[in-house]
Write a protein that holds these residues in place. Structure first.
Motif, PDB file in Angstrom:
ATOM      1  N   GLY A 161      52.918  59.564   0.383  1.00 36.22           N
ATOM      2  CA  GLY A 161      51.483  59.444   0.606  1.00 36.22           C
ATOM      3  C   GLY A 161      51.030  58.066   1.015  1.00 36.22           C
ATOM      4  N   ILE A 162      51.894  57.327   1.734  1.00 34.12           N
ATOM      5  CA  ILE A 162      51.599  55.939   2.106  1.00 34.12           C
ATOM      6  C   ILE A 162      51.826  55.742   3.589  1.00 34.12           C
ATOM      7  CG2 ILE A 162      52.446  53.548   1.855  1.00 34.12           C
ATOM      8  CD1 ILE A 162      53.059  54.321  -1.083  1.00 34.12           C
ATOM      9  N   VAL A 163      50.933  54.982   4.235  1.00 32.08           N
ATOM     10  CA  VAL A 163      51.102  54.596   5.641  1.00 32.08           C
ATOM     11  C   VAL A 163      51.148  53.071   5.709  1.00 32.08           C
ATOM     12  CG1 VAL A 163      48.588  54.691   6.053  1.00 32.08           C
ATOM     13  CG2 VAL A 163      50.172  54.796   7.989  1.00 32.08           C
ATOM     14  N   HIS A 164      52.081  52.547   6.502  1.00 28.97           N
ATOM     15  CA  HIS A 164      52.309  51.097   6.561  1.00 28.97           C
ATOM     16  C   HIS A 164      51.236  50.376   7.381  1.00 28.97           C
ATOM     17  CE1 HIS A 164      54.198  47.280   7.800  1.00 28.97           C
ATOM     18  NE2 HIS A 164      54.967  47.397   6.731  1.00 28.97           N
ATOM     19  N   ARG A 165      50.945  50.852   8.564  1.00 31.11           N
ATOM     20  CA  ARG A 165      49.900  50.364   9.475  1.00 31.11           C
ATOM     21  C   ARG A 165      50.164  48.998  10.108  1.00 31.11           C
ATOM     22  NH1 ARG A 165      43.881  51.382   7.283  1.00 31.11           N
ATOM     23  NH2 ARG A 165      44.491  49.783   5.786  1.00 31.11           N
ATOM     24  N   ASP A 166      51.358  48.446   9.958  1.00 33.87           N
ATOM     25  CA  ASP A 166      51.651  47.185  10.652  1.00 33.87           C
ATOM     26  C   ASP A 166      53.132  47.109  11.008  1.00 33.87           C
ATOM     27  OD1 ASP A 166      51.028  44.772  11.858  1.00 33.87           O
ATOM     28  OD2 ASP A 166      51.170  43.598  10.010  1.00 33.87           O
ATOM     29  N   PHE A 186      53.708  45.316   3.120  1.00 34.25           N
ATOM     30  CA  PHE A 186      52.786  46.446   3.025  1.00 34.25           C
ATOM     31  C   PHE A 186      51.355  45.976   2.768  1.00 34.25           C
ATOM     32  CE2 PHE A 186      56.753  48.575   2.801  1.00 34.25           C
ATOM     33  CZ  PHE A 186      56.530  49.897   3.159  1.00 34.25           C
ATOM     34  N   GLY A 187      51.065  44.736   3.138  1.00 33.40           N
ATOM     35  CA  GLY A 187      49.735  44.179   2.930  1.00 33.40           C
ATOM     36  C   GLY A 187      48.640  44.861   3.716  1.00 33.40           C
ATOM     37  N   SER A 188      48.997  45.528   4.819  1.00 34.76           N
ATOM     38  CA  SER A 188      48.015  46.274   5.619  1.00 34.76           C
ATOM     39  C   SER A 188      48.092  47.767   5.348  1.00 34.76           C
ATOM     40  CB  SER A 188      48.249  46.020   7.120  1.00 34.76           C
ATOM     41  OG  SER A 188      48.106  44.660   7.435  1.00 34.76           O
ATOM     42  N   GLY A 189      48.912  48.158   4.373  1.00 33.47           N
ATOM     43  CA  GLY A 189      49.139  49.563   4.093  1.00 33.47           C
ATOM     44  C   GLY A 189      47.939  50.248   3.466  1.00 33.47           C
ATOM     45  N   ALA A 190      48.041  51.584   3.373  1.00 33.17           N
ATOM     46  CA  ALA A 190      46.938  52.379   2.831  1.00 33.17           C
ATOM     47  C   ALA A 190      47.476  53.711   2.354  1.00 33.17           C
ATOM     48  CB  ALA A 190      45.854  52.597   3.887  1.00 33.17           C
ATOM     49  N   ILE A 191      46.630  54.438   1.634  1.00 38.21           N
ATOM     50  CA  ILE A 191      46.946  55.800   1.268  1.00 38.21           C
ATOM     51  C   ILE A 191      46.891  56.664   2.528  1.00 38.21           C
ATOM     52  CG2 ILE A 191      46.248  57.775  -0.143  1.00 38.21           C
ATOM     53  CD1 ILE A 191      47.326  55.354  -1.695  1.00 38.21           C
ATOM     54  N   LEU A 192      47.905  57.484   2.748  1.00 41.66           N
ATOM     55  CA  LEU A 192      47.957  58.342   3.925  1.00 41.66           C
ATOM     56  C   LEU A 192      46.975  59.498   3.776  1.00 41.66           C
ATOM     57  CD1 LEU A 192      49.393  59.108   6.600  1.00 41.66           C
ATOM     58  CD2 LEU A 192      51.028  60.407   5.214  1.00 41.66           C
ATOM     59  N   LYS A 193      46.157  59.681   4.790  1.00 39.68           N
ATOM     60  CA  LYS A 193      45.202  60.787   4.792  1.00 39.68           C
ATOM     61  C   LYS A 193      45.112  61.356   6.202  1.00 39.68           C
ATOM     62  CE  LYS A 193      41.318  57.603   5.513  1.00 39.68           C
ATOM     63  NZ  LYS A 193      40.034  57.082   4.981  1.00 39.68           N
ATOM     64  N   ASP A 194      44.635  62.584   6.296  1.00 37.53           N
ATOM     65  CA  ASP A 194      44.511  63.238   7.596  1.00 37.53           C
ATOM     66  C   ASP A 194      43.186  62.927   8.279  1.00 37.53           C
ATOM     67  OD1 ASP A 194      47.025  64.472   7.535  1.00 37.53           O
ATOM     68  OD2 ASP A 194      46.255  66.102   6.285  1.00 37.53           O
ATOM     69  N   LYS A 195      42.303  62.261   7.577  1.00 39.15           N
ATOM     70  CA  LYS A 195      40.999  61.921   8.127  1.00 39.15           C
ATOM     71  C   LYS A 195      41.080  60.676   9.012  1.00 39.15           C
ATOM     72  CE  LYS A 195      38.574  63.815   4.085  1.00 39.15           C
ATOM     73  NZ  LYS A 195      37.659  63.495   2.957  1.00 39.15           N
ATOM     74  N   ILE A 196      39.981  60.405   9.722  1.00 39.64           N
ATOM     75  CA  ILE A 196      39.893  59.238  10.600  1.00 39.64           C
ATOM     76  C   ILE A 196      39.816  57.956   9.773  1.00 39.64           C
ATOM     77  CG2 ILE A 196      38.367  58.041  12.243  1.00 39.64           C
ATOM     78  CD1 ILE A 196      39.819  60.264  13.573  1.00 39.64           C
ATOM     79  N   TYR A 197      40.535  56.921  10.214  1.00 36.57           N
ATOM     80  CA  TYR A 197      40.432  55.575   9.628  1.00 36.57           C
ATOM     81  C   TYR A 197      39.502  54.739  10.506  1.00 36.57           C
ATOM     82  CZ  TYR A 197      44.642  56.537   6.808  1.00 36.57           C
ATOM     83  OH  TYR A 197      45.553  57.069   5.935  1.00 36.57           O
ATOM     84  N   THR A 198      38.685  53.924   9.877  1.00 36.74           N
ATOM     85  CA  THR A 198      37.799  53.020  10.628  1.00 36.74           C
ATOM     86  C   THR A 198      38.040  51.569  10.253  1.00 36.74           C
ATOM     87  OG1 THR A 198      36.051  53.314   8.968  1.00 36.74           O
ATOM     88  CG2 THR A 198      35.997  54.766  10.904  1.00 36.74           C
ATOM     89  N   ASP A 199      39.109  51.299   9.512  1.00 31.86           N
ATOM     90  CA  ASP A 199      39.487  49.929   9.187  1.00 31.86           C
ATOM     91  C   ASP A 199      40.937  49.721   9.610  1.00 31.86           C
ATOM     92  OD1 ASP A 199      40.233  51.705   6.879  1.00 31.86           O
ATOM     93  OD2 ASP A 199      41.221  49.850   6.238  1.00 31.86           O
TER      94      ASP A 199
END
Length: 309
Positions: A161-166, A186-199
């Protein structure tokens, strides 16, 4: 305002902090050495565990640099989300990790210093940016091996349930003897979701057109775009896009002799429309990825690179 961006983690994989015994302070357990690097995320130092002399890397994060906070089960104080994500990826004694992801050994909140995160430090290792800088573009079998390992590590992240994003060359460590890789930061990481990210706090030249134009994206297509940039970087020796206008064009120009199959995979990952990009599973099944790779037994010898310690 940053304090409002709090993630309430209720992940079953996390250790129950109440089960922990009181630990000794950082200075009783570790020695901090030379500065290895610094950036917007904080600073990283070499270090040593006092009990057995194990070499470690120590990341220092100031409180005012924390972009997202997380609330751990049973903990009163919030922590940087990076710590929470690493715990769920195998940073504790109860959670099995993945060999392609850097392992957090411990973390501390230190008065006046913010947070200290202690990581394993593979020896000998070099980040992929320096590896490419010294060696130049990689042979396709080597790039294939690295990409496959990165994707398998990302699949593990997504399963937790994690996305790295960098994802980028600077955030991949290479064992220069074996060719094994580990994803870091993983400083830019986030919880993985199917919704749109705006950050987004990742690296702009690795970000897709939808972020540049609309400041919106889905996590999985964003990840695949960054893998396309990474693969181009590995086989051509540099990233494909430097300017926003180039990212929006989404048309990589190949400056090296690259196989048609490799070019095909890069173009697929760098499709302008997010929905036209492959999944991680589809990348692994692409003809270029299915080709037999060389057995990379001694990468140091093959590449004539002195290991970075």
């Amino acid at each position: 305002m940053l304090d409002k961006r709090i993630v309430d983690l209720r992940l079953n994989q996390l250790e129950d902090p109440k089960a922990k015994t009181a630990k000794e302070p950082f200075e009783k357990q570790y020695k901090c050495g030379a500065l290895l690097g610094s950036g917007g995320f904080g600073s990283v130092f070499s270090g040593q565990r006092i009990s057995d002399g194990q070499q470690v890397a120590i990341k220092q994060i100031s409180r005012d640099r924390v972009q997202q906070w997380a609330r751990l089960p049973g903990e009163v104080n919030m922590v940087p989300i990076e710590i929470a994500l690493l715990l769920s990826l195998g940073g504790g004694t109860l959670v099995p990790g993945h060999r392609g992801i850097i392992r957090m050994l411990d973390w501390f909140e230190v008065q006046g210093q913010g947070y200290l995160i202690v990581f394993e430090k593979p020896q000998p290792c070099q980040d992929l940016f320096d590896f490419i800088t010294e060696r130049g573009e990689l042979e396709e079998p080597v790039a294939q091996s690295f990409l496959k390992q990165v994707i398998e590590a990302l699949q593990f992240c997504h399963s937790k349930g994690i996305v790295h994003r960098d994802i980028k060359d600077e955030n991949i460590l290479v064992d220069t003897r074996t060719g094994d890789i580990k994803i870091i930061d993983f400083g830019s990481g986030a919880i993985l979701k199917d919704k749109i990210y705006t950050d987004f706090e990742g690296t702009r030249v690795y970000s897709p057109p939808e972020w540049i134009i609309h400041q919106r994206y889905n996590a999985r297509p964003l990840t695949v775009w960054s893998l396309g940039v990474l693969l181009f970087d590995m086989v051509c020796g540099d990233i494909p896009f430097e300017r926003d206008a180039d990212i929006i064009q989404a048309t990589p120009s190949f400056t090296k002799r690259i196989s048609k199959e490799c070019q095909s995979l890069i173009r697929w990952c760098l499709a302008y429309r997010a929905e036209d990009r492959p999944t991680l599973e589809q990348i692994l099944k692409h003809p270029w990825m299915m080709e037999n790779s060389e057995d990379i037994v001694d990468l140091q010898e093959k590449s004539n690179i002195k290991p970075s310690l």
